[in-house]
Design an enzyme around this catalytic site. Structure first.
Site, mmCIF file in Angstrom:
data_model
loop_
_atom_site.group_PDB
_atom_site.id
_atom_site.type_symbol
_atom_site.label_atom_id
_atom_site.label_comp_id
_atom_site.label_asym_id
_atom_site.label_seq_id
_atom_site.Cartn_x
_atom_site.Cartn_y
_atom_site.Cartn_z
ATOM 1 N N ASN A 449 0.839 -1.201 0.000
ATOM 2 C CA ASN A 449 0.000 0.000 0.000
ATOM 3 C C ASN A 449 0.872 1.248 0.000
ATOM 4 O O ASN A 449 1.737 1.417 0.860
ATOM 5 C CB ASN A 449 -0.900 0.035 1.233
ATOM 6 C CG ASN A 449 -1.731 1.306 1.295
ATOM 7 O OD1 ASN A 449 -2.713 1.448 0.571
ATOM 8 N ND2 ASN A 449 -1.338 2.250 2.140
ATOM 9 N N GLU A 450 0.647 2.098 -0.982
ATOM 10 C CA GLU A 450 1.274 3.412 -1.094
ATOM 11 C C GLU A 450 2.794 3.385 -0.904
ATOM 12 O O GLU A 450 3.346 4.157 -0.118
ATOM 13 C CB GLU A 450 0.635 4.399 -0.108
ATOM 14 C CG GLU A 450 -0.824 4.702 -0.418
ATOM 15 C CD GLU A 450 -1.412 5.785 0.472
ATOM 16 O OE1 GLU A 450 -0.727 6.203 1.433
ATOM 17 O OE2 GLU A 450 -2.543 6.215 0.213
#
EC number: 3.2.1.31
Length: 651
Positions: A449-450
């Site tokens: 994630n990110e």
């Protein structure tokens, strides 16, 4: 302010050992059967944090060799729970380093006296690094705070006259650039401001680094020749379901296997023999997502029966695996389940609640599923780490589709793209796929994630990681969730679905909701033009303090959260007719974070409070999700609130 020595972990205890001592092989969920028993060890454990300067006292004094109470004062600590919020000690809430847990268990006599019984200790989750002893003997180590690990302790509990065993765990929550999630230890060296040896744990993610024994701990038994693992993949040929199975056995090379597939009424609909094969199910009942079909989440039962002739006599083992027959596919513009377009309308979550932190809790879990069904949500992402096995089992039972995410959140530093980090990430994906591969609710893996996927080493990192995950499981698409620019993202070429996080008029253009439609539409168009892959709006939202009202809407008010969502929905309604295949709100409920001037006792982007009470946006989203369900599937009337009806929860 300077970082400590390269061996920052050494200052907090022993070096990170490799996890080679953790058991290899399968990780089947411990289910009782005619050949298997289990003993839950949840409840109060003895607990002690090592507050010594180097966090080494427990190892130097060998606290594992005697009852923990003999080492000094201990606390009662509930398991499962995080240790941070249970007490009144401010130091313990933010503690970084080694903590110690201990529990004595009395075993059934047969477990300790029958050499034909294999006794296994299973830890559902220990955050982050764990070392385990039984009766003072080292039995296991494990790195990673979100997946189960086991140790065969048969010889230890069957080698003496005692029918009890003392289980001791040392757990370290320190995060480094090479852990998942990553972090850094920063030493404060200004003697005019900080005492000698003062350090802080920096993290690169927006949730509190809760620690402890977060999930159930238990003992279970199998015969010494036993079913170690089962892998099931499913398909459909017209109205015939296909179940391909592969079974792994440990303890002997000479055995027989019988396989039976039973429907929900207990009727055998297919059977086979041997360690691998294909079962054909005529007039199959498919596993459908919630609200996509009038009869969602149909589960068959795969019964595996093992028999073997050993020197001591015949041995048998039985294991039952729930099986949902369904297919998943991705096209340029669609996400297909059972050949039909599926639109994700759901949430992102956290394992987080008052007092218990990230500790597993049945009442909380049931409440969350009731709220999901009331909301009309058909999906969620396990942001930003694997959730408890019991969560996945309920998703199977109720048709809630899952994007199953690794703990690869906060991969920001160049060091976190090193070969050491990549090797650990590959191992974590192996553990995650091994645990969750048979869940029909899991339709896609998310490896991160990110991350800073615009950095040069990200290309090789994600190419390798995604290829590895696909090799482990060719039956599911793989993604990671990005907030990088479409032109700069070096990992996006390797994913099957583009998952994009954006917070227009929240983290920039503060308060200017009038720019959302233009910015969001432009972002979608840029991503699709570049990659021609379906897109999920994997995060969007606004911080809202329940009870704050402003009209015209201002940031942090309930009206602002509603208004922001409405602007997003206008664009989503246009683009879902083209290539957008889902929307997941950030977040299902408010959750705890580190303290900062930007956070008022945690992240308040939930549509429910941390206590699971609705904000105004929850009603807005409910109206939208039931409307989407009316357009995309067969279901009960949206006027009727959904809840878990007559469920025995016999997982």
């Amino acid at each position: 302010m300077s970082r400590g020595p390269a061996g920052a972990w050494v200052a907090l205890g022993p070096l990170l050992w490799t996890c080679g001592l953790a058991l290899e092989g399968g990780m089947l969920y411990p289910r009782e059967s005619p050949s298997r028993e289990r003993k839950d060890l949840d409840g109060l454990w003895s607990f002690r944090a090592d507050f010594s300067d180097g966090r080494r006292q427990g190892f130097e004094q060998q606290w594992y060799r005697a009852p923990l109470r003999e080492s000094g004062p201990t606390l009662d600590m509930p398991v499962p729970s995080s240790f941070n919020d249970v007490g009144q000690d401010r130091q313990l809430r933010s503690f970084v380093g080694w903590v110690w847990y201990e529990r004595e268990a009395t075993l059934p006599r047969r477990w300790s006296q029958d050499p034909g019984t294999r006794v296994v200790l299973r830890i559902g989750s220990a955050h982050y690094y764990a070392i385990v002893w039984v009766n003072g003997v080292h039995v296991a180590e494990h790195e990673g705070g979100h997946l189960p690990f086991e140790a065969d302790i048969s010889k230890l509990v069957q080698s003496g006259p005692l029918s009890s065993c003392r289980i001791t765990l040392a757990i370290n929550n320190t995060l480094t650039p090479h852990t998942l999630p990553p972090g850094t230890i920063v030493y404060k060296t200004d003697a005019s401001k900080y005492p000698k040896g003062y350090f802080v744990q920096n993290t690169y993610f927006d949730f509190f680094n809760y620690a402890g024994l977060h999930r159930p701990v238990l003992l279970y038994t199998t015969p010494t020749t036993y079913i170690d693992d089962i892998t099931v993949t499913t398909g459909v040929d017209q109205d015939t379901g296909l179940v391909d199975y592969q079974i792994f056995v440990q303890g002997s090379e000479h055995f027989q296997l019988e396989v039976y597939l039973l429907d929900e009424e207990g009727k055998v609909v297919a059977q086979g023999t041997g360690s691998q094969g294909r079962l054909q199910v005529p007039n199959v009942h498919l596993w459908w997502p919630y609200l996509m079909h009038e009869h969602p989440a149909y589960l068959y039962s795969l019964e595996v029966r093992l028999t073997a002739q050993m020197a001591a006599g015949p041995v048998s083992d039985f294991y039952t695996l729930p099986v949902g027959i369904r297919t998943v596919a991705v096209t340029e513009r669609q996400f297909l389940i059972n050949g039909k377009p599926f639109y994700f309308h759901g949430v992102n979550k956290h394992e987080d609640a008052d007092i218990r932190g990230k500790g597993f809790d049945w009442p909380l879990l049931v409440k969350d599923f009731n709220l999901l069904r009331w909301l009309g949500a058909n999906a969620f992402r396990t942001s930003h780490y694997p959730y408890a096995e019991e969560v996945m089992q309920l998703c199977d039972r109720y048709g809630i589709v899952v994007i199953d995410e690794s703990p690869g959140v906060g991969i920001m530093l160049v060091q976190s793209y090193s070969n050491v980090s990549l090797q650990h990430h590959l191992e974590v994906m192996g553990e995650l796929v091994r645990r969750d591969k048979n869940h029909p609710s899991v339709v896609m893996w998310s490896v991160a994630n990110e991350p800073t996927s615009f950095l040069k080493p990200a290309a090789y990192y994600f190419k390798t990681l995604i290829a590895h995950t696909k090799a482990l499981d060719p039956s599911r698409p793989v993604t990671f969730v990005t907030n990088s620019n479409y032109e700069a993202d070096l990992g996006a070429p390797y994913v099957d679905v583009i998952c994009v996080n954006s917070y227009y008029s929240w983290y920039h253009d503060y308060g200017h909701m009038e720019v959302i439609q233009l910015q969001l539409a432009t972002e979608f168009e840029n991503w699709y033009r570049t990659y021609q892959k379906p897109i999920i709006q994997s995060e969007y939202g606004a911080e809202t303090i329940a009870g704050f009202h402003q009209d015209p809407p201002l940031m942090f008010s309930e009206e602002y959260q509603k208004g922001l969502l409405e602007q997003y929905h206008l664009v989503l309604d246009q683009k879902r007719k083209e290539y957008v295949v889902g929307e997941l709100i950030w977040n299902f409920a408010d959750f705890m974070t580190d303290q900062s001037p930007q956070r008022a006792v945690g992240n308040r982007k939930g549509i429910f409070t941390r206590q699971r009470q609705p904000k105004a946006a929850a009603f807005l989203l409910r109206e939208r999700y039931w409307k989407l369900a009316n357009e995309t599937g067969h279901h009960r009337s949206a006027a009727k609130s959904q809840c878990l009806e007559n469920s025995p929860f016999a997982l």
